[in-house]
Design an enzyme around this catalytic site. Structure first.
Site, PDB file in Angstrom:
ATOM      1  N   HIS A 166      -3.696  -5.267   0.812  1.00 44.89           N
ATOM      2  CA  HIS A 166      -3.182  -5.602   2.144  1.00 44.89           C
ATOM      3  C   HIS A 166      -3.365  -7.093   2.432  1.00 44.89           C
ATOM      4  O   HIS A 166      -4.402  -7.493   2.962  1.00 44.89           O
ATOM      5  CB  HIS A 166      -3.937  -4.817   3.219  1.00 44.89           C
ATOM      6  CG  HIS A 166      -3.600  -3.370   3.294  1.00 44.89           C
ATOM      7  ND1 HIS A 166      -2.566  -2.886   4.061  1.00 44.89           N
ATOM      8  CD2 HIS A 166      -4.170  -2.292   2.702  1.00 44.89           C
ATOM      9  CE1 HIS A 166      -2.510  -1.567   3.950  1.00 44.89           C
ATOM     10  NE2 HIS A 166      -3.474  -1.178   3.135  1.00 44.89           N
ATOM     11  N   CYS A 188       0.822  -1.210   0.000  1.00 46.20           N
ATOM     12  CA  CYS A 188       0.000   0.000   0.000  1.00 46.20           C
ATOM     13  C   CYS A 188       0.862   1.269   0.000  1.00 46.20           C
ATOM     14  O   CYS A 188       1.377   1.673  -1.036  1.00 46.20           O
ATOM     15  CB  CYS A 188      -0.994  -0.029   1.157  1.00 46.20           C
ATOM     16  SG  CYS A 188      -2.289   1.238   1.027  1.00 46.20           S
ATOM     17  N   GLU A 191      -2.095  -8.601   4.830  1.00 48.88           N
ATOM     18  CA  GLU A 191      -2.085  -8.751   6.299  1.00 48.88           C
ATOM     19  C   GLU A 191      -3.421  -8.399   6.947  1.00 48.88           C
ATOM     20  O   GLU A 191      -3.660  -8.756   8.107  1.00 48.88           O
ATOM     21  CB  GLU A 191      -0.957  -7.899   6.908  1.00 48.88           C
ATOM     22  CG  GLU A 191      -1.241  -6.418   7.063  1.00 48.88           C
ATOM     23  CD  GLU A 191      -1.105  -5.605   5.783  1.00 48.88           C
ATOM     24  OE1 GLU A 191      -1.159  -4.371   5.872  1.00 48.88           O
ATOM     25  OE2 GLU A 191      -0.956  -6.207   4.692  1.00 48.88           O
TER      26      GLU A 191
END
Length: 251
Positions: free
Chosen positions: A187, A96, A189
């Protein structure tokens, strides 16, 4: 293999009791894919950096609420560090904000997109010809879906960039710069539960329709584990090339 995670922000304090901060998110993610990966965290937002670039086998970034083009001292220092990594041929995966910083540091262009917010689960198309497909990108499917949360986008990638995945909304969704820098707008994560709570917390800043579409998208499955596997393979491949180069120099 030891990877350095460059922390460019914190999870909002009110969300940390339930979801943890970024170190917990990345630790949980990599543990699901390869428990042998060692993560070392550096709070670059507070000026904490490796003492040596070779302290880790490669680096990856967290996202951030900031924009890469903001005139902020820590962002300027971080941009210089990314520039240094690139010219030392040390592998970096930018997530990002880090994806955008790769472009910013290497004479690309990043700006707030006129397409508005990208939030929720977003799908991009892997449209790279077989002749250009990097060896670490094993068994790619035609589409890749990740959770996203961003307004800024890479408008003009750096020179020597291969766009690995794109969408109408985000043309530079995943990009490879000169074989050793990998940028990912999404993302891996994030969990759907975390993004749901983040959307609720920031509901007032989104257009109503954008917000609702994002909420509805969270029921979709994502390819976060597959993308994480690609990230690990990317670092292992770069490590293999580095070891081979070192071996040849010592012969």
């Amino acid at each position: 293999m030891k990877l350095g995670v460059l922390l460019c922000d914190d999870v909002r304090p009110e969300l940390q009791p339930k979801h943890g901060n970024y170190p917990a998110m990345f630790t949980n993610l990599f543990a699901q894919v390869d428990s042998n990966i060692e993560l070392q965290f550096y709070r670059v937002i507070d000026g904490q950096y490796p003492q040596s670039l070779n302290e880790c086998d490669g680096y990856l970034t967290s996202g951030s609420r900031y924009s890469v083009y903001e005139q902020n001292r820590w962002i300027n220092v971080f941009q210089g560090f990314v520039h240094q990594l690139f010219f030392q041929h040390i592998p970096l995966v930018g997530i990002c904000f880090g994806h955008q910083m790769i472009a910013q540091a290497l004479a690309g262009e990043v700006m707030q997109s006129d397409r508005g917010w990208g939030i929720g689960a977003a799908q991009a198309t892997l449209n790279i010809p077989l002749t250009q497909q990097p060896p670490w990108l094993t068994e790619p499917s035609n589409k890749v879906s990740l959770l996203v949360s961003h307004q800024d986008q890479v408008i003009r990638p750096p020179e020597n960039t291969t766009i690995l995945a794109s969408s109408d909304f985000c043309p530079s969704s995943i990009m490879l710069v000169d074989q050793h820098f990998l940028g990912i707008q999404g993302h891996p994560e994030f969990t759907p539960e975390y993004l749901y709570d983040l959307l609720e917390l920031r509901k007032s800043i989104y257009p109503a329709q954008t917000y609702q579409i994002a909420l509805d998208s969270l029921d979709q499955s994502t390819d976060h584990l597959e993308v994480t596997q690609w990230i690990i393979q990317f670092f292992r491949y770069r490590q293999l090339l580095s070891n081979h180069h070192t071996f040849n120099k010592t012969e």
